[in-house]
Design a protein around this motif. Structure first.
Motif, PDB file in Angstrom:
ATOM      1  N   VAL A 177       0.846  -1.185   0.000  1.00  0.00           N
ATOM      2  CA  VAL A 177       0.000   0.000   0.000  1.00  0.00           C
ATOM      3  C   VAL A 177       0.887   1.243   0.000  1.00  0.00           C
ATOM      4  O   VAL A 177       2.021   1.216   0.468  1.00  0.00           O
ATOM      5  CB  VAL A 177      -0.935   0.023   1.234  1.00  0.00           C
ATOM      6  CG1 VAL A 177      -1.926  -1.127   1.182  1.00  0.00           C
ATOM      7  CG2 VAL A 177      -0.126  -0.034   2.534  1.00  0.00           C
ATOM      8  N   ARG A 178       0.345   2.317  -0.538  1.00  0.00           N
ATOM      9  CA  ARG A 178       1.109   3.562  -0.584  1.00  0.00           C
ATOM     10  C   ARG A 178       0.791   4.389   0.662  1.00  0.00           C
ATOM     11  O   ARG A 178      -0.360   4.778   0.885  1.00  0.00           O
ATOM     12  CB  ARG A 178       0.787   4.356  -1.848  1.00  0.00           C
ATOM     13  CG  ARG A 178       1.648   5.595  -2.009  1.00  0.00           C
ATOM     14  CD  ARG A 178       1.699   6.085  -3.426  1.00  0.00           C
ATOM     15  NE  ARG A 178       2.262   5.109  -4.352  1.00  0.00           N
ATOM     16  CZ  ARG A 178       3.562   4.806  -4.441  1.00  0.00           C
ATOM     17  NH1 ARG A 178       4.423   5.410  -3.650  1.00  0.00           N
ATOM     18  NH2 ARG A 178       3.974   3.909  -5.305  1.00  0.00           N
ATOM     19  N   THR A 179       1.826   4.623   1.444  1.00  0.00           N
ATOM     20  CA  THR A 179       1.662   5.403   2.672  1.00  0.00           C
ATOM     21  C   THR A 179       2.298   6.785   2.572  1.00  0.00           C
ATOM     22  O   THR A 179       2.198   7.583   3.507  1.00  0.00           O
ATOM     23  CB  THR A 179       2.275   4.644   3.866  1.00  0.00           C
ATOM     24  OG1 THR A 179       3.558   4.109   3.506  1.00  0.00           O
ATOM     25  CG2 THR A 179       1.367   3.499   4.286  1.00  0.00           C
ATOM     26  N   SER A 180       2.966   7.069   1.453  1.00  0.00           N
ATOM     27  CA  SER A 180       3.525   8.398   1.229  1.00  0.00           C
ATOM     28  C   SER A 180       3.541   8.693  -0.260  1.00  0.00           C
ATOM     29  O   SER A 180       3.991   7.868  -1.050  1.00  0.00           O
ATOM     30  CB  SER A 180       4.940   8.505   1.797  1.00  0.00           C
ATOM     31  OG  SER A 180       5.531   9.745   1.437  1.00  0.00           O
ATOM     32  N   LYS A 181       3.061   9.872  -0.627  1.00  0.00           N
ATOM     33  CA  LYS A 181       3.106  10.293  -2.026  1.00  0.00           C
ATOM     34  C   LYS A 181       4.273  11.250  -2.284  1.00  0.00           C
ATOM     35  O   LYS A 181       4.517  11.638  -3.428  1.00  0.00           O
ATOM     36  CB  LYS A 181       1.794  10.978  -2.409  1.00  0.00           C
ATOM     37  CG  LYS A 181       0.586  10.064  -2.343  1.00  0.00           C
ATOM     38  CD  LYS A 181      -0.682  10.790  -2.755  1.00  0.00           C
ATOM     39  CE  LYS A 181      -1.888   9.870  -2.679  1.00  0.00           C
ATOM     40  NZ  LYS A 181      -3.151  10.564  -3.063  1.00  0.00           N
ATOM     41  N   ASP A 182       4.987  11.601  -1.241  1.00  0.00           N
ATOM     42  CA  ASP A 182       6.059  12.577  -1.364  1.00  0.00           C
ATOM     43  C   ASP A 182       7.408  11.933  -1.670  1.00  0.00           C
ATOM     44  O   ASP A 182       8.239  12.519  -2.350  1.00  0.00           O
ATOM     45  CB  ASP A 182       6.173  13.401  -0.072  1.00  0.00           C
ATOM     46  CG  ASP A 182       4.908  14.175   0.226  1.00  0.00           C
ATOM     47  OD1 ASP A 182       4.250  14.600  -0.754  1.00  0.00           O
ATOM     48  OD2 ASP A 182       4.569  14.330   1.402  1.00  0.00           O
ATOM     49  N   ALA A 183       7.623  10.725  -1.155  1.00  0.00           N
ATOM     50  CA  ALA A 183       8.903  10.046  -1.349  1.00  0.00           C
ATOM     51  C   ALA A 183       8.988   9.450  -2.754  1.00  0.00           C
ATOM     52  O   ALA A 183       8.000   9.435  -3.504  1.00  0.00           O
ATOM     53  CB  ALA A 183       9.068   8.944  -0.307  1.00  0.00           C
ATOM     54  N   ARG A 184      10.197   9.000  -3.137  1.00  0.00           N
ATOM     55  CA  ARG A 184      10.328   8.242  -4.383  1.00  0.00           C
ATOM     56  C   ARG A 184       9.372   7.068  -4.343  1.00  0.00           C
ATOM     57  O   ARG A 184       9.061   6.534  -3.274  1.00  0.00           O
ATOM     58  CB  ARG A 184      11.761   7.727  -4.539  1.00  0.00           C
ATOM     59  CG  ARG A 184      12.775   8.791  -4.897  1.00  0.00           C
ATOM     60  CD  ARG A 184      14.165   8.179  -5.002  1.00  0.00           C
ATOM     61  NE  ARG A 184      14.160   7.029  -5.910  1.00  0.00           N
ATOM     62  CZ  ARG A 184      14.886   5.940  -5.708  1.00  0.00           C
ATOM     63  NH1 ARG A 184      15.621   5.819  -4.612  1.00  0.00           N
ATOM     64  NH2 ARG A 184      14.854   4.951  -6.584  1.00  0.00           N
ATOM     65  N   ARG A 185       8.905   6.623  -5.516  1.00  0.00           N
ATOM     66  CA  ARG A 185       7.820   5.637  -5.579  1.00  0.00           C
ATOM     67  C   ARG A 185       8.101   4.418  -4.695  1.00  0.00           C
ATOM     68  O   ARG A 185       7.249   3.986  -3.930  1.00  0.00           O
ATOM     69  CB  ARG A 185       7.599   5.187  -7.023  1.00  0.00           C
ATOM     70  CG  ARG A 185       7.069   6.278  -7.925  1.00  0.00           C
ATOM     71  CD  ARG A 185       6.581   5.714  -9.228  1.00  0.00           C
ATOM     72  NE  ARG A 185       7.566   4.827  -9.856  1.00  0.00           N
ATOM     73  CZ  ARG A 185       7.294   4.013 -10.871  1.00  0.00           C
ATOM     74  NH1 ARG A 185       6.071   3.962 -11.361  1.00  0.00           N
ATOM     75  NH2 ARG A 185       8.227   3.257 -11.405  1.00  0.00           N
ATOM     76  N   GLN A 186       9.308   3.851  -4.786  1.00  0.00           N
ATOM     77  CA  GLN A 186       9.602   2.653  -4.006  1.00  0.00           C
ATOM     78  C   GLN A 186       9.705   2.952  -2.513  1.00  0.00           C
ATOM     79  O   GLN A 186       9.509   2.046  -1.692  1.00  0.00           O
ATOM     80  CB  GLN A 186      10.910   2.005  -4.486  1.00  0.00           C
ATOM     81  CG  GLN A 186      10.828   1.347  -5.850  1.00  0.00           C
ATOM     82  CD  GLN A 186      11.135   2.317  -6.981  1.00  0.00           C
ATOM     83  OE1 GLN A 186      11.096   3.539  -6.789  1.00  0.00           O
ATOM     84  NE2 GLN A 186      11.419   1.785  -8.164  1.00  0.00           N
TER      85      GLN A 186
END
Length: 395
Positions: A177-186
């Protein structure tokens, strides 16, 4: 097919063979040999038999309830099970999640989840692929937003997973799941354990080319997940994901050897131009080619297995084994389908249309169609070629 093992390894191989001869139920053996889909209770039956012998989680350490086998023992067990037409171990809890929990889970997570995987209390499925995020898994969009209220810390999950194998039977799903949209995708991805019975979880079947219901879509709408179901660090789930994939990708040598045996059997039964098909020059040449490829792959697989047994770890080799193994299994299925000819057309169970046909005809078309997935799941073959080109050739 000659395999060179040490005396101790040959003794273990004999032990596995004796166990399979004694404990593998004939009805299960027959269904697997005919290529029929097993019901959940049949898969659970085989898991229980293996667990009673302590062999269900052969690759787990003994302190976690496994057999503590080395890489060669695991190869021998999987190889002999395939040759004996034993059911495959359902991989999601045992072969995928278990190693991740042992490597990255907390002590509390290990104490809770590992015994439940072994005794069958939980049936797991894998939540990786999404529409638009298959081979490019890092493009996933299913979100998990952390919150806190009187009931404690939690995540709220929204999104969709697809091609979720056996989700219709699952109690639990491990998800990226995506928990951050700010970091690099991985770096913005987390590894979360979700109860499939939670409000907001919906499973929709996908019927595949072979007419079977094996895979599904899974939708999450404001699904509440306790924060203690996070495995590893938040936003570092990609580490867990990569580690899991090294356990998912394999050459399937035993399955190919069993498929080659079936191919030779049907090619000796079917006649073409008044002689057995295996004497037809064109068909015999294709059989010889795939057998040579399989022998080469077997040698490579054993070399990698020996390296792992001596303390190494599979890297790009797992991509090569997955790539070549999937192509060989697809070619074997294509040759069986070609050998049985028109008898491959009927659906499973169409006894009248199959009258007088080789027994292998029953599942020839279904197996051919289902095996198209082998070059897609676990990282498509195109992706594996890219990994090999980048890692080995520096391209």
């Amino acid at each position: 097919m000659n395999l060179n093992f040490t005396p101790e390894e040959e003794a273990f191989r004999a032990e596995v063979r004796a166990f399979l001869a004694e404990r593998l139920p004939p009805a299960l053996r027959r269904r697997v040999a005919e290529g029929r889909t097993l019901r959940k209770d049949e898969m659970q039956q085989w898991h229980a038999i293996l667990q009673s012998r302590g062999w269900l989680a052969g690759h787990w350490p003994r302190e976690h309830g496994g057999a503590g086998w080395n890489a060669v023992q695991r190869f021998i067990f999987e190889y002999e099970c395939a040759l004996a037409d034993a059911p495959r171990i359902v991989p999601f809890g045992l072969l995928m999640l278990g190693p991740v929990l042992i490597r990255y889970g907390t002590e509390a997570q290990q104490r809770h989840w590992l015994p439940r995987i072994l005794d069958g209390s939980d049936w797991w499925c894998q939540g990786y692929s999404e529409p638009g995020a298959g081979s490019d898994l890092a493009a996933l969009k299913t979100s998990a937003v952390r919150g806190h209220d009187a009931a404690g810390a939690h995540y709220i999950v929204n999104g969709q997973k697809t091609w979720t194998t056996l989700a219709q039977h699952a109690d639990m799903i491990f998800c990226l799941v995506r928990t951050s949209k700010d970091a690099r995708r991985q770096q913005g991805i987390s590894f979360l354990l979700i109860d499939m019975r939670s409000p907001g979880v919906e499973v929709r079947p996908i019927v595949t080319l072979d007419g079977e219901h094996e895979v599904n879509e899974v939708f999450f709408t404001d699904v509440r997940v306790p924060a203690h179901n996070l495995v590893g660090e938040e936003n570092d789930g990609w580490t867990c994901a990569k580690y899991l994939l090294t356990h998912e990708r394999n050459a399937g040598i035993g399955f190919s050897v069993a498929a080659l045996r079936r191919l030779k059997t049907v090619a000796a039964k079917v006649t073409s131009g008044g002689q057995p098909l295996d004497r037809d020059p064109a068909f015999a040449a294709r059989m010889a080619r795939v057998e040579i490829d399989l022998e080469n792959l077997k040698t490579t697989n054993l070399r990698v297995t020996a390296a792992v047994a001596n303390g190494g770890s599979p890297g790009v080799e797992s991509s090569a084994l997955k790539l070549l193994g999937s192509e060989i299994r697809q070619e074997l299925a294509a040759l069986v389908r070609r050998a049985v000819g028109l008898h491959a057309l009927p659906h499973l169970g169409d006894a009248e249309a199959l009258a007088g046909a080789p027994a292998e005809s029953v599942s020839a078309a279904a197996q051919y169609l289902n095996n198209r997935k082998l070059s897609i799941f676990g990282g498509s073959n195109e992706i594996q070629r890219n990994i090999i080109a980048k890692t080995v050739l520096g391209l």
